[in-house]
Design a protein around this motif. Structure first.
Motif, mmCIF file in Angstrom:
data_model
loop_
_atom_site.group_PDB
_atom_site.id
_atom_site.type_symbol
_atom_site.label_atom_id
_atom_site.label_comp_id
_atom_site.label_asym_id
_atom_site.label_seq_id
_atom_site.Cartn_x
_atom_site.Cartn_y
_atom_site.Cartn_z
ATOM 1 N N SER A 104 0.828 -1.213 0.000
ATOM 2 C CA SER A 104 0.000 0.000 0.000
ATOM 3 C C SER A 104 0.852 1.249 0.000
ATOM 4 O O SER A 104 1.869 1.328 0.686
ATOM 5 C CB SER A 104 -0.891 0.032 1.239
ATOM 6 O OG SER A 104 -1.875 -0.938 1.130
ATOM 7 N N ASN A 105 0.389 2.224 -0.742
ATOM 8 C CA ASN A 105 1.054 3.513 -0.741
ATOM 9 C C ASN A 105 0.211 4.545 -0.026
ATOM 10 O O ASN A 105 0.579 5.702 0.071
ATOM 11 C CB ASN A 105 1.329 3.959 -2.174
ATOM 12 C CG ASN A 105 2.199 5.186 -2.215
ATOM 13 O OD1 ASN A 105 3.165 5.277 -1.471
ATOM 14 N ND2 ASN A 105 1.847 6.140 -3.054
ATOM 15 N N ASN A 106 -0.948 4.115 0.472
ATOM 16 C CA ASN A 106 -1.846 5.039 1.152
ATOM 17 C C ASN A 106 -2.002 4.577 2.595
ATOM 18 O O ASN A 106 -2.285 3.409 2.853
ATOM 19 C CB ASN A 106 -3.199 5.040 0.436
ATOM 20 C CG ASN A 106 -4.124 6.089 0.992
ATOM 21 O OD1 ASN A 106 -4.556 5.995 2.138
ATOM 22 N ND2 ASN A 106 -4.414 7.095 0.202
ATOM 23 N N LEU A 107 -1.806 5.498 3.533
ATOM 24 C CA LEU A 107 -1.771 5.089 4.937
ATOM 25 C C LEU A 107 -3.095 4.505 5.411
ATOM 26 O O LEU A 107 -3.111 3.581 6.209
ATOM 27 C CB LEU A 107 -1.383 6.281 5.820
ATOM 28 C CG LEU A 107 0.075 6.730 5.735
ATOM 29 C CD1 LEU A 107 0.322 7.907 6.662
ATOM 30 C CD2 LEU A 107 1.019 5.595 6.088
ATOM 31 N N ILE A 108 -4.208 5.057 4.928
ATOM 32 C CA ILE A 108 -5.505 4.554 5.383
ATOM 33 C C ILE A 108 -5.738 3.142 4.855
ATOM 34 O O ILE A 108 -6.168 2.244 5.588
ATOM 35 C CB ILE A 108 -6.641 5.497 4.922
ATOM 36 C CG1 ILE A 108 -6.477 6.865 5.574
ATOM 37 C CG2 ILE A 108 -8.001 4.912 5.251
ATOM 38 C CD1 ILE A 108 -6.597 6.862 7.078
ATOM 39 N N VAL A 109 -5.422 2.934 3.587
ATOM 40 C CA VAL A 109 -5.563 1.597 3.010
ATOM 41 C C VAL A 109 -4.625 0.644 3.744
ATOM 42 O O VAL A 109 -4.999 -0.482 4.093
ATOM 43 C CB VAL A 109 -5.255 1.635 1.503
ATOM 44 C CG1 VAL A 109 -5.297 0.247 0.925
ATOM 45 C CG2 VAL A 109 -6.229 2.542 0.790
ATOM 46 N N LEU A 110 -3.427 1.116 4.007
ATOM 47 C CA LEU A 110 -2.467 0.301 4.735
ATOM 48 C C LEU A 110 -3.028 -0.096 6.095
ATOM 49 O O LEU A 110 -2.917 -1.252 6.514
ATOM 50 C CB LEU A 110 -1.171 1.092 4.907
ATOM 51 C CG LEU A 110 0.058 0.350 5.411
ATOM 52 C CD1 LEU A 110 1.306 1.059 4.901
ATOM 53 C CD2 LEU A 110 0.128 0.271 6.907
ATOM 54 N N PHE A 111 -3.655 0.870 6.762
ATOM 55 C CA PHE A 111 -4.208 0.588 8.091
ATOM 56 C C PHE A 111 -5.278 -0.497 8.021
ATOM 57 O O PHE A 111 -5.335 -1.373 8.882
ATOM 58 C CB PHE A 111 -4.797 1.861 8.702
ATOM 59 C CG PHE A 111 -5.485 1.624 10.001
ATOM 60 C CD1 PHE A 111 -4.754 1.427 11.158
ATOM 61 C CD2 PHE A 111 -6.864 1.565 10.074
ATOM 62 C CE1 PHE A 111 -5.379 1.182 12.357
ATOM 63 C CE2 PHE A 111 -7.498 1.317 11.282
ATOM 64 C CZ PHE A 111 -6.750 1.132 12.415
ATOM 65 N N VAL A 112 -6.128 -0.436 6.993
ATOM 66 C CA VAL A 112 -7.180 -1.453 6.851
ATOM 67 C C VAL A 112 -6.546 -2.833 6.732
ATOM 68 O O VAL A 112 -6.929 -3.786 7.429
ATOM 69 C CB VAL A 112 -8.063 -1.149 5.626
ATOM 70 C CG1 VAL A 112 -9.033 -2.291 5.386
ATOM 71 C CG2 VAL A 112 -8.809 0.153 5.825
ATOM 72 N N PHE A 113 -5.535 -2.951 5.885
ATOM 73 C CA PHE A 113 -4.867 -4.248 5.723
ATOM 74 C C PHE A 113 -4.143 -4.642 7.014
ATOM 75 O O PHE A 113 -4.111 -5.812 7.398
ATOM 76 C CB PHE A 113 -3.876 -4.192 4.557
ATOM 77 C CG PHE A 113 -4.541 -4.224 3.216
ATOM 78 C CD1 PHE A 113 -5.360 -5.289 2.867
ATOM 79 C CD2 PHE A 113 -4.351 -3.218 2.297
ATOM 80 C CE1 PHE A 113 -5.976 -5.339 1.631
ATOM 81 C CE2 PHE A 113 -4.964 -3.250 1.065
ATOM 82 C CZ PHE A 113 -5.772 -4.314 0.724
ATOM 83 N N TRP A 114 -3.567 -3.654 7.652
ATOM 84 C CA TRP A 114 -2.842 -3.889 8.906
ATOM 85 C C TRP A 114 -3.750 -4.546 9.936
ATOM 86 O O TRP A 114 -3.398 -5.531 10.579
ATOM 87 C CB TRP A 114 -2.330 -2.527 9.401
ATOM 88 C CG TRP A 114 -1.632 -2.510 10.705
ATOM 89 C CD1 TRP A 114 -2.193 -2.415 11.947
ATOM 90 C CD2 TRP A 114 -0.209 -2.563 10.919
ATOM 91 N NE1 TRP A 114 -1.232 -2.390 12.901
ATOM 92 C CE2 TRP A 114 0.001 -2.481 12.309
ATOM 93 C CE3 TRP A 114 0.892 -2.662 10.077
ATOM 94 C CZ2 TRP A 114 1.265 -2.495 12.869
ATOM 95 C CZ3 TRP A 114 2.147 -2.664 10.648
ATOM 96 C CH2 TRP A 114 2.332 -2.588 12.022
ATOM 97 N N GLU A 115 -4.963 -3.979 10.103
ATOM 98 C CA GLU A 115 -5.897 -4.547 11.071
ATOM 99 C C GLU A 115 -6.403 -5.909 10.605
ATOM 100 O O GLU A 115 -6.681 -6.779 11.421
ATOM 101 C CB GLU A 115 -7.069 -3.585 11.303
ATOM 102 C CG GLU A 115 -6.678 -2.285 11.971
ATOM 103 C CD GLU A 115 -6.171 -2.458 13.390
ATOM 104 O OE1 GLU A 115 -5.217 -3.245 13.587
ATOM 105 O OE2 GLU A 115 -6.695 -1.811 14.293
ATOM 106 N N LEU A 116 -6.510 -6.074 9.288
ATOM 107 C CA LEU A 116 -6.933 -7.380 8.773
ATOM 108 C C LEU A 116 -5.917 -8.457 9.147
ATOM 109 O O LEU A 116 -6.295 -9.594 9.424
ATOM 110 C CB LEU A 116 -7.060 -7.325 7.253
ATOM 111 C CG LEU A 116 -8.463 -7.325 6.688
ATOM 112 C CD1 LEU A 116 -8.418 -7.310 5.176
ATOM 113 C CD2 LEU A 116 -9.238 -8.549 7.165
#
Lengths: 778, 113
Positions: free
Chosen positions: A126-138
């Protein structure tokens, strides 16, 4: 292969897992394993591009207005992680085929593991922090599901909950840091944030951003004091421990630190916090690994220790340290992955992971023993394996801190590094020698040990062979993988040359000390463990965790019980008190006490008299003790209000109010006749005082609100429009009626609906009684 | 005029709130009735009082009218309030019939689990 497909394909495949179970006679693992292999080959094909310093960028617009887009970005660092995720993923899936029999819930297992794979790829691409966060929590969620895979065991549930609570709370802290980064830079795009790195480092929020960010990274990567979840996470099936809790997910925190080094690192705060937490974790976890009796617990603490090592290096943030961190990341994935598989095999074939019951397995399981030997030696840092190379580099990084950090660190870090490495050496030897060459005690085992089937040992053999190949020929990966990844972290092109022999220098001396002292420690391990048992403090982090897990709901219950008493009066006191207080406080803070520009109409004497009558009526309702008097007083209030409507040029209201008031009074009389009389209420004076205070507060609030509304009119009322167009558009002269039935017709429809609902409810309530009565009569 | 009415409304709200906080079911119902009167007056006052003629449109006469919108809102509110009062009264009556008490402190719902 586009990057988005790479991230989303595991999720898509997960949907079809139940169908596979239904229509395929093969073990689902075989079908699932195709995907990570394909993805791995796909990522391999990116190597030439990335070696040239090129990057790949792919974006799908999601919420462009908020700057949130599904943007994927591939550089050397992402590629290294993507290859570890898919590569180890492939071997783990193959290994799981032999490890999990057909009786296990394979559908769930493979859905979870695919979900994790997709989420983890999402994190590193991910290059977008919010998208990254979603995957992170997943990844946290899939880790939770996988730790709790054998959910009938209480230990699994405990471990899953612990891992989830700790990693998710860290994730929330990280989200807060993302928001602060957005406040400072105005962007969620990692490339853009890197471009405004100076803005972040000079901002007042820097320390807050850093600490919140590191909370996320440290909880995920099990750094002290958040490491306590990882040993309990070992309740997961061993393939999962090898995959999530050693090779990939726990390295997500490392990834985040590496990724952010271009916009957060380089400051003294970063250098000291990260490197000190890292080195302490490394030594502490190595020390803890020595006493564990469960093989997986040894590996868990060993993983924590190794993650601490990498964290330390990222804290230094020198070019050498970055190269070493990246290189060790790769090495650790190979030798630790194979060691986990070995432990899984031992568990599978002997029925126990207790090191006290195991011994002399080398003769029975020669292949497994060989793998374990190579893995353990690589972990201990023995030449010529890859672990030796990265450990040498690590030592070199710790002795080249002169001028980068304070003077005391030039002896502190090398000493701690050697200490950590001695522990690592000792527990690696213990793991290998005790289990495979210790005194055989097969009578204590549930099963008769024999070599594992090929499906179990082959993945381990292949993984560990990387340790040998890249240990002997580090040149194979130094330019293709290590250099691009390190360059991506450092932000400049780093040329890497890893060699075995650096001459007789300090790092070599340190290695010799490690091997010498480590051997002595291993021989005297029993004495050391006794000493350790005496030193262990009574208050442990785990106790604090358990205590708070117990205390939080209890405290919550106490607070809830205070608030949710079950009495209407208490709820109203809270609600009305809060509303009045917040409105009054806002008025006070905003200083709106002065009421200028009041627009007031004239007062006639009869209006004053009517107002007095109205208030008298209301007081009557309050003070009269008989039902009839109270109802009559209420009537006085109602009829006074309708008179006021007449004075205020509202004939329709007055008419309606007169009719409704009459019917209401009749209803009140009817109902109250059936009810007990109004007794003077016995109340405690404190309760009464509170009631009076709340009532007065509500009255005062309303009074001020009305005056404020009167004095401040910012917009032209929309009523003018109704007055101008009422007749022309609706053809009615009574403007109130026109509004009700024409312009706001739906409101009136709603009003009718409410009346019908009320009527039905009244009917139902009365009917209920009649039915009961007739039932009891029968 | 607005000041006087605001004062009256404030007293009505105070009395209504006090009744609402009491333990007797009857007083609670009386409280809601007073509160609704107070609310109607509040809405009307927000639209200002005694400006112009009653909002009955006279063709070709350039008159100024008092604000018709709050009146329309209140009209709706009066009717709905009537429905609510009727429902509350029957509910109170039925509660007393079934449970034999109209004291809210004795009407606490489920005991602790």
């Amino acid at each position: 292969m586009s990057l988005s497909w790479a991230v989303f394909s595991p999720f898509i495949l997960a949907i079809f897992v139940p169908l596979m179970k239904r229509y395929s006679k093969l073990h689902i693992g075989w079908l699932v394993s195709i995907l990570p292999l394909a993805l791995f080959i796909g990522f391999l094909s990116y190597i030439p591009k990335v070696m040239n310093g090129e990057t790949v960028y792919h974006v799908i617009e999601w919420i462009p207005s908020l700057g949130i887009n599904i943007a994927f970005y591939l550089d050397g660092l992402s590629l290294l992680f993507a290859m570890i995720i898919t590569g180890i993923g492939f071997f783990v899936v193959i290994y799981s085929i032999g490890y999990l029999g057909a009786k296990e819930n394979l559908v769930n297992f493979y859905i979870y593991i695919l979900m994790f794979m997709g989420a983890m790829l999402g994190v590193v691409l991910s290059n977008n922090l919010i998208v990254l966060f979603v995957f992170w929590e997943l990844t946290s969620i899939s880790s939770f599901l996988l730790i709790g895979f054998w959910y009938h065991k209480p230990e699994s549930k405990y471990g899953a909950q612990k891992a989830l609570l700790i990693t998710v709370s860290g994730g929330l802290a990280m989200l807060a840091s993302f928001v602060l980064i957005w406040v400072v830079t105005g962007s969620f795009d990692i490339r853009e944030i890197i471009a405004s790195a100076d803005l972040i480092k000079s901002s007042d929020y820097y320390l807050a951003i850093l600490i919140l960010f590191l909370l996320g990274a440290f909880t995920k990567s099990a750094q002290f004091p958040f490491h306590i979840w990882l040993p309990n996470a070992m309740e997961a099936p061993t393939p999962i421990s090898a995959y999530l809790h050693s090779a990939t997910m726990v390295k997500a925190g490392i990834y985040m630190m590496a990724r952010s080094s271009l916009f957060l690192a380089g400051t003294p705060e970063w250098t000291y916090i990260v490197s000190l937490v890292g080195i302490f974790t490394m030594v502490y976890a190595g020390y803890m690994a020595l006493t564990q009796t469960d093989l997986k617990a040894i590996l868990a603490y060993s993983t924590i220790s190794q993650l601490g090592l990498i964290t330390t290096l990222l804290g230094f943030n020198t070019n050498l340290a970055i190269i070493t961190a990246v290189f060790h990341l790769f090495n650790h994935a190979s030798f630790k992955g194979s060691l986990f598989m070995v432990v899984g095999i031992v568990d599978h074939e002997t029925g126990t992971r207790d090191i006290r019951k195991l011994g002399g397995l080398a003769k029975k399981m020669p292949i497994t023993a060989t793998v374990a030997g190579i893995g353990a030696l690589a972990m201990a840092g023995i030449p010529p394996l890859n672990g030796f190379l990265s450990k040498e580099l690590f030592f070199k990084a710790t002795v080249s801190l002169d001028g980068i950090m304070a003077p005391w660190t030039t002896w502190f870090f090398p000493t701690m590094a050697v200490l950590g490495a001695i522990f690592t050496f000792a527990y690696s030897m213990r793991l290998f020698l005790k289990v495979f060459f210790g005194k055989p005690q097969f009578e204590k085992l549930d099963k008769k040990p024999h070599e594992a089937p090929i499906g179990l040992w082959l993945p381990a053999v292949i993984l560990v062979s990387f340790s040998v190949i890249f240990g002997l020929f580090p040149g194979l990966i130094e330019n293709s993988i290590v250099s691009p990844a390190a360059s991506a972290v450092a932000g400049e092109t780093l040329s890497v040359h890893i060699s075995h022999w650096h001459g007789l220098n300090l790092p070599l001396l340190m290695t010799i000390i490690v091997i010498g002292v480590g051997t002595v420690l291993y021989i005297n391990l029993a004495k050391f463990q006794q000493l350790q048992a005496r030193l262990t403090p009574k208050i442990s982090l785990n106790r604090i965790y358990d205590w708070s897990i117990d205390a939080i709901p209890k405290t919550g219950k106490i607070i809830t019980d205070r608030q949710m008493t079950g009495f209407l009066r208490d709820y109203l006191v809270f609600i009305l008190g809060y509303v009045s207080l917040s409105i009054l406080a806002t008025m006070f803070i905003k200083n709106t006490w002065t009421f200028t520009g009041l627009d007031l109409a004239s007062i006639e004497i009869y209006e004053v008299l009517l107002a007095v009558l109205l208030v008298a009526g209301a007081l009557g309702v309050l003070f009269f003790r008989t039902r009839l008097a109270a109802i009559i007083s209420l009537g006085i209030v109602g009829f006074s209000v309708s008179l006021f409507f007449i004075f205020f040029r509202a004939p329709d209201l007055a008419l309606t109010q007169l009719i409704v008031e009459t019917i209401s009074l009749a209803l009140f009389l009817l109902a109250f006749a059936q009810l007990p009389d109004l007794k003077p209420e016995v109340k405690k004076w404190s309760e009464k005082t509170v009631n009076i205070v709340i009532s007065v507060a509500v009255g005062v609030t309303i009074f001020l609100l009305i005056l404020m509304a009167n004095g401040n009119r910012y917009y032209e009322p929309i009523s003018e429009w109704f007055i101008e167009n009422g007749y022309a558009l609706a053809g009615g002269t009574n403007l109130v009626n026109v509004i009700l039935v024409d312009f706001r017709g739906f409101d009136t429809l709603g009003e009718i609906t409410v009346l019908v609902a009320a009527a039905l409810s009244v009917y139902a309530l009365i009917r209920l009684r009649l039915e009961k009565r007739s039932e009891s009569n029968e | 005029m607005e000041l006087l009415i605001a004062f009256v409304i404030a007293i009505l709200f105070g009395i209504g709130t006090y009744l609402l906080l009491s333990r007797s079911l009857l007083r609670v119902v009386l409280g809601t009735a007073i509160l609704s009167h107070a609310t109607h007056l509040t809405i009307l006052t927000m639209g200002r009082l005694k400006r112009g003629e009653a909002p009955i449109y006279v063709k070709d006469a350039l008159l100024s009218y008092s604000d018709p919108l709050p009146q329309a809102l209140i009209l709706t509110a009066i009717v709905i309030n009537f429905g609510v009062t009727a429902f509350l009264l029957v509910l109170a009556y039925r509660t007393y019939q079934e449970l034999g008490t109209a004291d809210l402190s004795e009407l606490r719902g489920v005991s602790d689990e």
